[in-house]
Write a protein that holds these residues in place. Sequence first.
Motif: not given
Length: 271
Positions: A122-134, A168-172
């Motif tokens: 519900p708030t601003s969040k930054t994600w960083s996902l390393r390479p994943i393989t299957y 994603v950046r959200l302003l309150p």
Amino acid sequence: MKNSSTFAISLLCLSLAMGVSSSRLQAQRVTKSGRYSRSFGNSYLGGSVYASSYVSWYRRGSYESSSASFYVSGYGRLLRRGFSVGRIGLSGSSRSSNGKVTGSGRLYLNLAGKTVYSKSFPTSKTWSLRPITYKVFPRDPSYRFSVGPVPIRVSGNAGAGAQAGAGVRLLPYRAYVGIHGTGRAWGWGRASARADIWVASLGLSFEGRFADQSLTASASAGIGGVRGRVVYTIRAISLKLYLKARILWKKWSKTIATYRSRTYSKLLWSR
């Protein structure tokens, strides 16, 4: 005469008030979107890619909303078996009504048909996902081809990979959404061959590099409009399945699939 003047002035004021009121209630909307799709190869060795982006800002009276979403996916085919290479989606939305602001952001990653990451905030969040393989198929699929009089069985499997770095950046205090980041998905294949009858020699030439693609986005919606830039890139695809056989002095060959492409970039939209 005085009554007529008073009535005219009242009518004018009423008209002005109605005009101001209607202008306040008049809806305003700004949107921007773009997409790209492409297919390559055939059912023995091939695939397709798809990417899309959308951003929108809307206001009517005291209500205001902003939203943005980006999506990239890849699909592969190997020996007539289809599989999902990867799907990456990033979205955000925010609404303001009577001074109350609500919003949320979400990132999900689906790889080889499996959801490996899916979260909303519900708030601003930054994600960083390393390479994943299957590895795609639990058991290697196979298909029988005839090269001249020689029946040859080709077996193979495919792998899928993906990575993402996004925010994603959200302003309150305002209906605003800002999205930035890059999502990437790719796939590859391998194969081996054997003859169902004895032959003097048997050859297999195989290349299976599927959709190595990325979507890079930086966009925002709010404060009266949308801003941003979204670029889609697909790197060189290399597909080849070639068989040959020889019995004594007789030779036969067969090209099952072949496709090559260069790196390609497309600006989905910019504002």
